[in-house]
Every structure is written in C-alpha cells, then in structure tokens.
Scaffold this motif. Structure first.
Motif, PDB file in Angstrom:
ATOM      1  N   GLY A 217       0.805  -1.215   0.000  1.00  0.00           N
ATOM      2  CA  GLY A 217       0.000   0.000   0.000  1.00  0.00           C
ATOM      3  C   GLY A 217       0.834   1.258   0.000  1.00  0.00           C
ATOM      4  O   GLY A 217       1.792   1.389  -0.767  1.00  0.00           O
ATOM      5  N   ILE A 218       0.489   2.166   0.928  1.00  0.00           N
ATOM      6  CA  ILE A 218       1.144   3.475   0.926  1.00  0.00           C
ATOM      7  C   ILE A 218       2.596   3.375   1.382  1.00  0.00           C
ATOM      8  O   ILE A 218       3.456   4.146   0.963  1.00  0.00           O
ATOM      9  N   HIS A 219       2.893   2.384   2.223  1.00  0.00           N
ATOM     10  CA  HIS A 219       4.287   2.159   2.628  1.00  0.00           C
ATOM     11  C   HIS A 219       5.153   1.843   1.416  1.00  0.00           C
ATOM     12  O   HIS A 219       6.235   2.395   1.230  1.00  0.00           O
ATOM     13  N   GLN A 220       4.625   0.947   0.544  1.00  0.00           N
ATOM     14  CA  GLN A 220       5.354   0.609  -0.675  1.00  0.00           C
ATOM     15  C   GLN A 220       5.519   1.842  -1.568  1.00  0.00           C
ATOM     16  O   GLN A 220       6.601   2.089  -2.116  1.00  0.00           O
ATOM     17  N   ALA A 221       4.448   2.625  -1.668  1.00  0.00           N
ATOM     18  CA  ALA A 221       4.529   3.856  -2.455  1.00  0.00           C
ATOM     19  C   ALA A 221       5.608   4.777  -1.895  1.00  0.00           C
ATOM     20  O   ALA A 221       6.366   5.404  -2.648  1.00  0.00           O
ATOM     21  N   ALA A 222       5.695   4.849  -0.563  1.00  0.00           N
ATOM     22  CA  ALA A 222       6.699   5.709   0.069  1.00  0.00           C
ATOM     23  C   ALA A 222       8.112   5.216  -0.239  1.00  0.00           C
ATOM     24  O   ALA A 222       9.026   6.021  -0.463  1.00  0.00           O
ATOM     25  N   LEU A 223       8.289   3.890  -0.273  1.00  0.00           N
ATOM     26  CA  LEU A 223       9.618   3.352  -0.579  1.00  0.00           C
ATOM     27  C   LEU A 223       9.998   3.666  -2.032  1.00  0.00           C
ATOM     28  O   LEU A 223      11.137   4.027  -2.325  1.00  0.00           O
ATOM     29  N   VAL A 224       9.006   3.531  -2.957  1.00  0.00           N
ATOM     30  CA  VAL A 224       9.273   3.934  -4.340  1.00  0.00           C
ATOM     31  C   VAL A 224       9.603   5.424  -4.373  1.00  0.00           C
ATOM     32  O   VAL A 224      10.485   5.867  -5.120  1.00  0.00           O
ATOM     33  N   GLY A 225       8.914   6.196  -3.517  1.00  0.00           N
ATOM     34  CA  GLY A 225       9.193   7.630  -3.420  1.00  0.00           C
ATOM     35  C   GLY A 225      10.639   7.903  -3.016  1.00  0.00           C
ATOM     36  O   GLY A 225      11.278   8.819  -3.539  1.00  0.00           O
ATOM     37  N   LEU A 226      11.172   7.093  -2.097  1.00  0.00           N
ATOM     38  CA  LEU A 226      12.591   7.231  -1.742  1.00  0.00           C
ATOM     39  C   LEU A 226      13.460   7.013  -2.974  1.00  0.00           C
ATOM     40  O   LEU A 226      14.456   7.715  -3.178  1.00  0.00           O
ATOM     41  N   GLY A 227      13.060   6.021  -3.801  1.00  0.00           N
ATOM     42  CA  GLY A 227      13.784   5.783  -5.043  1.00  0.00           C
ATOM     43  C   GLY A 227      13.757   7.006  -5.943  1.00  0.00           C
ATOM     44  O   GLY A 227      14.755   7.358  -6.560  1.00  0.00           O
ATOM     45  N   VAL A 228      12.594   7.681  -6.011  1.00  0.00           N
ATOM     46  CA  VAL A 228      12.470   8.873  -6.854  1.00  0.00           C
ATOM     47  C   VAL A 228      13.404   9.975  -6.356  1.00  0.00           C
ATOM     48  O   VAL A 228      14.133  10.597  -7.136  1.00  0.00           O
ATOM     49  N   VAL A 229      13.402  10.199  -5.021  1.00  0.00           N
ATOM     50  CA  VAL A 229      14.285  11.227  -4.461  1.00  0.00           C
ATOM     51  C   VAL A 229      15.740  10.894  -4.765  1.00  0.00           C
ATOM     52  O   VAL A 229      16.529  11.754  -5.182  1.00  0.00           O
TER      53      VAL A 229
END
Lengths: 277, 319
Positions: free
Chosen positions: B282-294
C-alpha cells in the motif's frame, strides 16, 4: 618526500582491505564448497534457511540465465546505439545529448532500476526471472554504449574510406568492416558490463522473488540468483549454516564474475589474432 | 597537405539508398532507448509513489518521522543518513584515491603502475553484496572494540566527544562509510588518474626547473590544471556512494535518526528501501518507491553536474 609518503601510504592503505576481503572469502568459501563437493553446486536450496545442507544450483542457474538474457537484450542495443553515435550522429546536437544522458544513466543507482522494472512489469506480471533480466539489462546498457563507442572511435578512418570507395554502402561498411575491426574491444567491454551485472543484488530484490528449485522458465514463476542468496543467508541471523552458505555462494559468485572477465579477454585476444593473420 | 574527404561527403550523408536509411533509423532507435528508459523511470516511479507524495506533501523530504505502521513517511533522517555516510566515505576515500592516482601517473614505472591499477580494479570487480557479507560477519564485529576505545578516550574532549559519543556499535554509520569508501576508491582513482594524465608534461617540467620540489610541482602545476577532472571524480564517487544499497543496508544498523554520533546506527534511503521492501504494501510501498524517486533526482543532479564540469574543462584544455 612528503608527496612520496602520501602516494605509497595510499597504495598500502587501499591494499589492506583487498587482502582481508579476498582472504576471507577464499578461505571461508573454499572450505564450504570443498566439504560439500559437489553438492554445494549441484543441490537445490534448503527450504529452511537456518538448517544445514542443500546447495546453490538454483541460484547459479538463475544468475547465468538472467545475466545471459540481460546481455542478449542490452549488448545488441548498446552496440547499435554506439554505432549511431560514432558513425551517424557524431557531433550533432542529438548525439551529444544522447552521449551525455548515457553517461548520466550509468550513474543511476541499481536500486532505482529495480524499482522501475517493478513498477512497469512486476506489478502486473508477478515475480519472474525476466523482470530481473530487464533490470540487469538497464544497468548494462549505458556501460555497453560507452565502451563500444570508445572502441569504434579507435577504428582508423582509412578503413571507412577504403570500404566506401569500393562502392560498399555505409551500413555494410559498418557491419562488415568497422564492427569486426572494433570487435575485440567491444566484446571485452561488454563482458565487463556482464560481470558487473552478475554481481548486482538490488535490482533483483523487487523483481524475481524467491524459489528453492531451479526454474528454467524465465517468464513464469519466481527465480533466484547468487547475490540474492548471499543477501538472504547473510541476514538470516547468527546461525552457522546460513553464514557458511553465504561464504560459499560469495566465492562461487566471484568465480563466475572472474570467468566472465577472463572469457572476455580470451575472445578479444582470439579476435585480434584473426585480424593479424 | 592534400585534404582527405570526410566519410559524410563520400556517402552523401548516409541517405543514398534505403539500406542505409533503414540501418541509420534502427541505430537511432537503439540510441533513443536511453531517453525512453530515463523518461519512463522518472514518470512511472513518480506515478507509483504519488499516494505517498500527496499524503505527506513537502513533508516527505522536510520532516523526520519515518514510522510506517503509523503512516508517517518523513524521509529527512534517511536523506541525512545518505548524505552523511556518503560524505564520510568521501573523506576516507578521496585522499587515498588521489594518492594512488598520483603514484600511478607521476611516480611509478609503467610496469608497477599497471600492476597497481589492475589490483585496484579488482576492488571494483567484487560484487557489493560480497562487501556486505564481509562487513557484516568480519568487519563490524571487529571494529566495535576500536570504536569503544575511541569513545572512552575522547570522552572529555569537546568536539570529539559528540562525534564519537552515543552508543558505540559495530553496525553503525562509520562501518557503512568504511565499506562505501572501499567500494568507491576504484572509481575515484581511475577517474582522477584520467584527469591527472591530461596535464602536459611541460607544465611539471617547468615547475621543477624553477626549483620546485616534487610536492610543490604537484601542488602548483598538476592540481590546478586537473581541477575540473578531479572535482568530477569526487562528485561521481559521491553519486555512487549515495546509491549503494545492499552493503550499506547490511551494516548501517537501520535506525532512522539524525545524529552526530558516527559510531551510532543510522539509515540511508537506498538501504531502507531494501530492508523494508519485504513487509511493505500500500502506501508504505509507495513511500519506498518515493525514496527511489528522491534518490534518482539526487544522483541525476550530481552526475549531470560532474559530466558538465568535465565537458567544460575539456573545452578549456582544448582551446
């Protein structure tokens, strides 16, 4: 005097970890592999990580299959891109931009490539070896482009002019004259990229899942690889069995990586011999 | 001298027949794959991470509470850990890398230089997970004693007692930085070697003829000329260190905190993605992908500026 001490000191400081690292991996890994020979390379993985026994065959096969597939995708693509840059694009604005972004792409962390393949492929198709191969291919591509272009640049212009003067169209000149002339360097460069990809763990974390038996089908079902196994076993906690397995897998992986680099050199030497005769 | 016709003049710019046109288009398409992949990475990853970005807003990079089961995703401590471990690694690695590069270009005989170069390249051939394995099982348990000794020896010295303070653990920022330093030494060495090799021999000879010692010649003649290339080497090493995942995840202790204590555990962006991915959804996974984006944005920025610096100093040398 100060300068000399700095230089020599630096060389020594850099060699200390190299010695320790190689010493540890060879020493520990050799003991594990020899004690369980040939089971360590030939058996399926144990289903319970903390238990002793089992082998790395699924991981070895997975590494070979996935890196092979990645190479089959990235090397032709990379060489063609290099041909565009060196034979057609040259100093045009598009070619300069491409060259720049290929360099920038080679600095993109491997974990980002893994997340990328996860979002475009694994999310829909599930864990599979092919996902891992695509992630590794993305890593190899910029390396292949860069080394291939360097090698094409070294081919003397007289060869191009001679071939064209004989009435050969440019595409045949590239394929039959320029590429063979650059082949040794192109191949050894590509092999270095393959060796680099074979050791990568991060792109596989999100794409291949985990399996205990060899999975030859890259498109269906999860897969595994040596780096993933080293990671899983090394982080399994303070148990001797997984730790030993990790050392054995590490030595196996280093041997495979070395094999790729040596194979690249042999092929390169072969090619240059043919050219001379 | 008689001028030799360019290949392009001989072929009429490659548009003479359909074979050439087709081949050229295929080659161009392969080249464009680089743009396509980079564009897709930026687009699809941002898209996937959007739930987390819109949930946190700017707080994703400016707040420092990363608590997945309370749906708090503030990555500041992870950004700090990433920057801190990479900078510490540079501090350890750059002097050594420059020293080796100088040794190879200025001092060693060609034979010795070749030997040293290939041994250093061997460090680059070791997979990062093998570094991680070695660091977890061999390095981290053994440096803990050293950390503890440094900690108690500096307990009353003002600055050092906060730097070496806190818990002294083998699995810490410092251990991660040591491993990173070993891993980035080959790339910084080879890039700075290339930069040093572009300095003309006459510049050094001139300095030596004016009575400079070897050290002074390096300082006044070699370093200024190679400054662009050396800066780029350091920047590319920084980019590599920030993106390194597995080895760091295994030894940094995975504790998202902003701390000055270098012997205490910390966490990096890449390491957090690797160690939390298994249990994320869910949103945790999205946040981890977000770390990848940063991370993607950071490394693209660092790499582009490094390449830009190289291109500019190449132009300067050429003119």
């Amino acid at each position: 005097m100060a300068a000399l001490m700095w230089m020599l000191g630096s060389v020594i400081v850099a060699f200390i970890p190299l010695l320790f690292l190689i010493g540890y991996v060879v020493n520990k890994g050799y003991a594990v592999i020899v004690r369980n020979f040939p089971h360590f390379w030939n058996d399926a993985l144990p289903t319970v990580t903390t238990e002793a026994g089992g082998g790395m065959r699924p991981a070895i096969m997975g590494t070979l299959l996935m890196t092979g597939t990645a190479a089959a995708m990235a090397i032709p693509l990379g060489i063609m891109a290099a041909i565009y840059l060196n034979e057609y694009g040259k100093n045009q604005r598009l070619a300069r931009a491409l060259r720049f972004f290929a360099l920038v792409m080679s600095g993109v962390p491997s974990i980002v490539m893994g997340l990328f393949i996860f979002t475009i492929y694994t999310v829909n198709s599930g864990f599979s070896g092919f996902g891992g191969a695509m992630a590794l291919g993305c890593l190899m591509l910029p390396l292949v482009i860069r080394t291939s272009e360097e090698m094409l640049k070294l081919v003397p212009n007289e060869l191009r002019q001679a071939s064209l003067a004989l009435g050969c169209p440019q595409w045949r000149t590239v394929l039959t004259v320029i590429l063979p002339a650059a082949a040794p360097g192109v191949i050894s460069g590509a092999m270095l990229a393959v060796a680099r990809a074979a050791g990568e763990t991060a792109p596989l974390l999100f794409t291949i899942g985990l399996v205990y038996r060899t999975n030859f089908d890259l498109f269906n079902g999860p897969n595994t690889a040596l780096p993933s196994q080293i990671y899983a076993n090394a982080t399994a906690g303070p148990f001797p069995a997984p730790q030993e397995r990790a050392w054995g897998a590490a030595l196996t992986l280093i041997l495979i990586v070395m094999l790729f680099s040596i194979a690249g050199r042999i092929v390169a030497a072969r090619f240059s011999k043919i050219r001379q005769s | 001298m008689q001028s030799i016709p360019e290949v392009r003049q001989l072929t009429g710019n490659g548009t003479r027949n359909w074979g050439d046109r087709a081949f050229r288009s295929v080659a161009l398409a392969c080249g464009l794959a680089v743009f396509v992949i980079l564009g897709l990475i930026a687009f699809t990853s941002t898209n996937k991470a959007w739930p987390a970005f819109s949930h946190e807003g700017l707080g994703f990079v400016t707040t420092n509470r990363w608590v997945p089961n309370e749906n708090h995703f503030g990555a500041l401590a992870l950004i700090y850990g990433t920057a801190m471990s990479a900078v510490l690694a540079l501090l350890l690695s750059v002097p050594v890398s420059f020293g080796i590069a100088l040794f190879v270009t200025e001092f060693a005989s060609p034979k010795v230089a070749k030997l040293v170069t290939s041994l250093i390249d061997l460090l680059a051939a070791v997979p990062s997970v093998v570094y991680g394995l070695w660091a977890t099982l061999a390095l981290a348990p053994n440096v803990q004693g050293l950390y503890k000794a440094l900690h108690s020896a500096t307990a009353s010295i003002p600055v050092l007692n906060s730097l070496f303070g806190g818990q002294s653990q083998g699995y810490s920022l410092m251990t991660a930085s040591i491993v990173l330093a070993i891993m980035i030494t080959p790339i910084i060495t080879s890039l700075s070697r290339e930069a040093l090799a572009t300095v003309p021999e006459s510049d050094k000879a001139g300095a030596l003829a004016l009575g400079a010692t070897q050290w002074e010649a390096i300082r006044v003649a070699v370093f200024p000329k190679a400054r662009g290339g050396l800066t780029a080497a350091v920047l590319l090493g920084l980019g590599r260190a920030m993106g390194e995942t597995i080895a760091v995840a295994m030894v940094i202790g995975s504790s998202a905190q902003i701390t000055l204590h270098i012997f205490s555990p910390a966490a990096t962006m890449a390491g957090t993605v690797a160690s939390q991915w298994g249990e994320a959804s869910g949103i945790h996974q999205a946040a981890l992908v977000g770390l990848g984006v940063v991370l993607f944005i950071f490394t693209i920025a660092i790499n582009s500026s490094a390449r830009f610096i190289v291109a500019r100093s190449d132009r300067k040398l050429a003119s």
